[in-house]
Write a protein that holds these residues in place. Structure first.
Motif: not given
Length: 415
Positions: A141, A143, A267-270, A272, A328, A330
């Motif tokens: 995952a 980016p 998740r979604d480029g972030r 955690q 982040d 991205a």
């Protein structure tokens, strides 16, 4: 082709076994897919040095004899040390020979290679425990704008894109790489999970000197409460350097490295991060103080207090609050991720039912769960120091007794 023992791997562990086999007059061959000490030649970053002092470089019948016993070998020096050892003991190494299969036969094992087959009574697995980098599944995952590397691929900061770097994992490899990259001018974020803190020096001597004389490194696998847990403990945050530098987390934050908790997912480029960084650091500080207590007790009991600097304790690990829980990837702040998340062995060629659910060889102190098969080079194989060169020496000297006894029983089944 037939021989009594096939040793698979010509690193320091395989060569230590070869010397012990020769001392017992047991005919054998050492099979190596590339060159002697291949992983030291090809799978290490440029500035890496051994994290054990030179005086601790000991193999059966062979010790460091240079002018810098308290220094730390560079990788070319390690290669020279091991290749010189192979010549010194006249090890029967067949280089450029890849093992493709090991299987049981009625009277031992068949070891198939790309240069023919060997029939033997016993096999020693000496391919090492650090063959394949462990990269979490969620790495997919990351980016596309972020470059990813493992320590096997990393060579120096100059190969990295300009910009921030996240090093994932804070054992010996992770902290050394993070320190080097931060000093190159790239900002580093270090994702920290469970770790073992350690100073390079204590009371005027190398920490490994203290751990050896106090018996810590020689603690045996059958003396610990949970050997499976002990074998998974991360490597101590040590490195070898001419400055005898300490590479704990305080040293890293001192040069500007930012600490975050364990990378739990993307998740979604972030990214955690776990919020348990403070707890992980407190636990590492506690374990360090327990080790220093053991050393101090030994020093007092053995009359070393007057010959050493007085006992002291190191400052607790500094962690900023509140913890960083996300980043982040991205945004462009992080351009590179280095997965210093450990390694696993590769036994894809081993066609004997001795692997557990995690792909690790089932063994009891290096005696594998298959008659006549032995393992060397795994963490805490027989001693806490098993993953070091000196540990391979001690383990080989134990395992040769097990192997020779097995051959005696084969020759005289009534024994």
């Amino acid at each position: 082709m037939r021989t009594t023992t096939v040793v698979i791997g010509a690193g320091h562990g395989g060569l230590a076994m070869s010397r012990c086999l020769s001392d017992r007059g047991i005919d054998h061959v050492v099979l190596e897919r590339s060159e002697v000490a291949n992983s030291w030649r090809t799978e290490r970053w440029d500035s890496l040095r051994l994290l054990t002092p030179n005086w601790q470089c000991r193999l059966p019948g062979y010790t460091y004899s240079g002018a810098d016993p308290d220094g730390f070998m560079t990788m070319p020096e390690v290669v020279e040390f091991i290749t010189s050892y192979a010549k010194e003991i006249a090890a029967p190494v067949q280089t450029g020979t890849t093992v493709t299969s090991v299987r049981r036969t009625d009277d031992g094992y068949c070891v198939a290679t790309d240069h023919g087959e060997w029939q033997c009574l016993t096999v020693v697995l000496a391919t090492g425990a650090f063959n394949v980098p462990r990269v979490p599944a969620f790495a997919e995952a990351v980016p596309a704008s972020v470059t990813t590397l493992t320590p096997r691929e990393y060579r120096n900061p100059g190969q990295l894109p300009e910009g921030g770097v996240m090093v994932v994992g804070a054992s010996a490899t992770g902290v050394q790489i993070a320190h080097e990259i931060q000093r190159s001018g790239r900002p580093v974020t270090l994702a920290v999970g469970e770790h073992v803190r350690g100073p390079r020096e204590y009371r005027g001597r190398d920490i490994h000197w203290w751990m050896e004389v106090a018996g810590v490194l020689d603690e045996r696998y059958d003396e610990v409460d949970d050997i499976m847990r002990a074998r998974r403990v991360p490597s101590m945050q040590l490195g070898g350097s001419p400055e005898r530098a300490t590479f704990d987390l305080n040293a890293l934050t001192g040069v500007g490295v930012k600490l975050v908790g364990r990378l739990a997912g993307i998740r979604d480029g972030r990214a955690q991060f776990s919020g348990s960084l403070r707890n992980k650091c407190d636990l590492a500080d506690l374990k360090l103080n327990r080790l220093l207590d053991t050393i101090d007790e030994w020093a007092t009991a053995n009359g070393m207090d007057d010959e050493s600097l007085p006992p002291h304790r190191f400052a607790p690990t500094v962690v900023s609050e509140p913890p960083t829980l996300g980043l982040d990837l991205a945004s462009g702040a992080i351009r590179t991720i280095i997965w210093a998340t450990g390694f696993r062995p590769d036994y894809s060629w081993l066609d004997v039912m001795v692997l557990d659910g995690k792909g690790m060889v089932r063994h009891d102190g290096g005696v594998v769960d298959s008659p006549g098969m032995y393992l060397i080079g795994a963490p805490f194989l027989r001693r806490r120091k098993s993953s070091f060169m000196d540990g391979a020496r001690a383990d080989a000297e134990d395992l040769i007794v097990e192997l020779a006894d097995f051959l005696d029983r084969q020759a005289s089944p009534t024994k």
